[in-house]
Design an enzyme around this catalytic site. Structure first.
Site, PDB file in Angstrom:
ATOM      1  N   ASP A   6       0.858  -1.172   0.000  1.00 26.03           N
ATOM      2  CA  ASP A   6       0.000   0.000   0.000  1.00 26.03           C
ATOM      3  C   ASP A   6       0.905   1.237   0.000  1.00 26.03           C
ATOM      4  OD1 ASP A   6      -3.207   0.567   1.633  1.00 26.03           O
ATOM      5  OD2 ASP A   6      -2.104   1.780   0.192  1.00 26.03           O
ATOM      6  N   GLU A  34     -10.542   6.721   4.835  1.00 28.70           N
ATOM      7  CA  GLU A  34      -9.526   6.092   5.687  1.00 28.70           C
ATOM      8  C   GLU A  34      -9.591   6.615   7.113  1.00 28.70           C
ATOM      9  OE1 GLU A  34      -6.445   6.004   1.948  1.00 28.70           O
ATOM     10  OE2 GLU A  34      -5.815   5.023   3.772  1.00 28.70           O
TER      11      GLU A  34
HETATM   12  C1  GLC Z   1      -4.416   4.334   0.099  1.00 29.61           C
HETATM   13  C2  GLC Z   1      -5.308   3.159   0.391  1.00 29.61           C
HETATM   14  C3  GLC Z   1      -5.406   2.162  -0.725  1.00 29.61           C
HETATM   15  C4  GLC Z   1      -5.205   2.860  -2.063  1.00 29.61           C
HETATM   16  C5  GLC Z   1      -3.802   3.413  -2.097  1.00 29.61           C
HETATM   17  C6  GLC Z   1      -3.520   4.202  -3.393  1.00 29.61           C
HETATM   18  O1  GLC Z   1      -3.761   4.773   1.240  1.00 29.61           O
HETATM   19  O2  GLC Z   1      -5.096   2.452   1.603  1.00 29.61           O
HETATM   20  O3  GLC Z   1      -6.690   1.550  -0.630  1.00 29.61           O
HETATM   21  O4  GLC Z   1      -5.394   1.939  -3.125  1.00 29.61           O
HETATM   22  O5  GLC Z   1      -3.516   4.250  -0.982  1.00 29.61           O
HETATM   23  O6  GLC Z   1      -4.301   5.364  -3.445  1.00 29.61           O
END
Ligand code: GLC
Length: 619
Positions: free
Chosen positions: A310, A507
């Protein structure tokens, strides 16, 4: 089949096997005919494993480490991305080109592709973005209900069609890798990503993993197909207190029973990538957990695609001050991460990984395994043959047909929770008073991950608000009056509709450890309408179940609309009875916040239990 054809096929199969054996054994091959002058990996008729093996034989360590690295568009120009041999470039939430249009995206992404193809081996890059409820970063895209609503719709076939439309609109802009679906099983509604979950039981995400088939199409190299991402592996919805990126303090049995089934389903559907989760499991960050990524996901579940970290997820391994270190890089790659999403630190990451390989801390076998996985997907996607955006797809971008599908998804996701006969609203000869901060706010009804990471209130995208739908659906001699605060309500109205709930978030910013109640603005609006004595329908627009226990007796009708996206008129379709509600709760609705976490089977008495939902015909 004729015997000649059978013989020819048998010969070709033998040739392929011999060719693959020679290549995989490292035997140098001399061109057999002028037609084969191009390197074998460029031959679309050669089997993918043979093309991968041939290409990897030609790659330097820099080429290979670059393939394992993904940078953010704002931190890497096409030239910089090509010089670093980046395997991928991404848009983080809200990171968009100007103009933020299909053409603007295609021009940007084709720019990265042109630079990548100009490198000696010409390995195409793959562009990734969060397509979590449509191609949600792009202005004008069809924005579908977030997963919590699709879970209530309980219509996997519809969700597969949503995946196909999402892929179509993504590929039309050059995005061939979607960071979706989120297959989290949210167990505590205080979690800020509850709306990205299809439901509190694994069966919801298992069933709706059908979206992967829509996203990836019949064949990965179909022009409108994109690579899907099962995320986040694993346990993001099971953290203590619903704390985002927190610690899932659960047994392995619970991890396997609750959080693993959606990934089994995704792998069975052929998902091409898996994204690792930020959370820890019993104190160990998933990003550094070799047992989870290599032994469980790649070993036991036999996942053959590639694993991506991530966003800056590697920086958190082991706790302490976040940041890229040689130890964290080595631990992440050795744990089984194949591609590092290191948006701004891609140069540093490449240097650290190169050093760790030189020091013998990361074996070349791991580097080669990662490259084999990544390159296999790039060949399967057809990126070597069709590296540039298929702009012919742009004619359908945000089309009426796409929006009609989204409106149907909105209709099916509505859950009727209470109805003392006040619903459906009469279309003719009625006087309807509409209030509430979410009645006429398309940004609020779309929620997070809309144009920007956190989303935003206001007229941010094209589409219809719930009020638009109520106005358009009104029949003869009916008036629809709107005042956000409820000013002007009086007994001359026959029914009041208060559309309340949450404003956008994503988030951790959406974590609500202090309760799930309505805010003061909503409570004041409801009180004003209630004081008038006019029958009251409440519609909640929210990313989760809410604490309404104290207010429920005041409501004559209650509908959970979740986060419907761009086609708010679908909510009005249900309120007017043009669509008899079929939605059923995929989350237990608590009596109050103190019940959290509350889930089916835990013995707690919900206000409305998992699976609950009324319809007009059957009360
Ligand atoms: C974010 C998320 C993830 C996402 C990634 C790219 O922090 O946790 O779900 O795909 O970053 O944006």
């Amino acid at each position: 089949m004729t015997s000649r054809l059978r013989a020819r096929r048998a010969l070709r199969a033998t040739q392929t096997a011999v060719l693959a054996g020679l290549l995989l054994s490292g035997t140098a091959l001399t061109p057999v005919a002028s037609a084969e002058r191009a390197p074998l990996y460029r031959n679309p008729r050669a089997p993918v494993p043979v093309r991968v093996a041939d290409l990897m034989k030609r790659m330097s360590l820099d080429d290979k480490i670059g393939q394992m690295t993904e940078g953010e568009r704002a931190a890497a120009t096409p030239r910089q991305a090509a010089d670093a041999r980046l395997g991928s470039v991404l848009s983080g939430g809200g990171s968009v080109p100007d103009p933020n249009s299909p053409a603007g995206w295609a021009d940007m992404i084709d720019g990265y592709q042109r630079a990548a193809l100009a490198t000696p081996l010409g390995i195409p890059t793959i562009y990734g973005a969060d397509t979590v409820h449509g191609h949600n970063n792009v202005h004008g895209a069809t924005i579908f209900p977030h997963n919590i609503g699709l879970g209530a719709a309980n219509d996997p076939r519809l969700v597969e069609r949503i995946g196909a439309v999402t892929a179509n609109e993504s590929a039309a802009t050059g995005v061939k890798w979607g960071f979706a679906p989120c297959l989290c099983v949210a167990r505590d509604d205080r979690w800020g990503r509850t709306y990205e979950s299809y439901g509190e039981l694994p069966r919801n995400a298992v069933a709706n993993s059908a979206i992967i088939n829509g996203l990836q199409g019949r064949k990965l190299d179909d022009r409108a197909s994109v690579l899907a991402t099962a995320k986040h592996f694993i346990g993001d919805g099971g953290t203590a207190g619903g704390v985002d990126q927190g610690d899932a303090r659960i047994s392995e049995r619970e991890l396997r029973e609750i959080h693993l089934p959606p990934f089994r389903a995704a792998i069975a559907r052929g998902v091409g990538s898996v994204m690792v989760s930020y959370n820890s499991w019993n104190g160990v960050k998933d990003h550094g957990n070799k047992y989870l990524i290599t032994d469980l996901l790649k070993g036991e579940l036999r996942f053959s695609g590639f694993v991506v970290s991530d966003y800056n997820g590697i920086d958190q391994i082991g706790g302490g001050t976040p940041g890229l270190t040689a130890e964290r890089v080595a631990q992440a790659i050795n744990a089984g991460i194949d591609m590092a999403m290191v948006p701004n630190d891609y140069v540093r990451f490449i240097g650290l990984l190169k050093g760790e390989v030189a020091a013998g801390h990361v074996p070349m076998s791991r580097i080669d395994d990662a490259n084999r996985r990544i390159l296999t997907k790039k060949f399967e996607l057809g990126l070597f043959e069709h590296p540039y955006t298929d702009r012919s797809l742009q004619k359908d971008f945000g089309s009426g047909a796409h929006r009609e599908l989204a409106r149907q998804a909105v209709r099916e996701s509505q859950v009727l929770l209470k109805n003392d006969g006040v619903l459906p609203l009469k279309k003719n000869g009625n006087r309807i008073f509409v209030a509430g901060k979410n009645a006429n706010d398309i940004g609020n009804q779309a929620g997070g991950w809309t144009l920007s990471w956190q989303g935003r209130s206001g007229p941010v995208i094209p589409g219809t608000t719930i009020l638009d739908g109520l106005r358009a659906g009104a029949g003869k001699n009916t008036t629809v009056t709107f005042d956000k605060a409820g000013n002007g309500i009086d007994k001359s109205y026959k029914v009041a509709v208060a559309v309340v709930g949450e404003t956008p978030y994503a988030e951790g910013k959406g974590d609500r450890p202090n309760g799930l109640g309505l805010d003061a603005e909503d409570l004041a609006t409801i009180a004003k309408l209630k004081a008038s004595g006019v029958p009251l329908v409440v519609v909640t627009v929210s990313g989760r179940v809410l604490d309404l226990g104290a207010q429920l007796p005041e409501f004559d009708g209650l509908v959970a609309a979740w986060l419907p996206g761009s086609e708010g008129a679908g909510v009005a379709d249900v309120l007017y009875g043009d669509y008899d509600p079929t939605g059923r709760l995929s989350f237990s609705w608590p009596k109050n916040s103190a019940q959290e976490p509350i889930n089916a089977g835990d013995g707690k008495q919900a206000l409305f239990p998992y699976g609950y939902g009324l319809s007009y015909r059957r009360h």
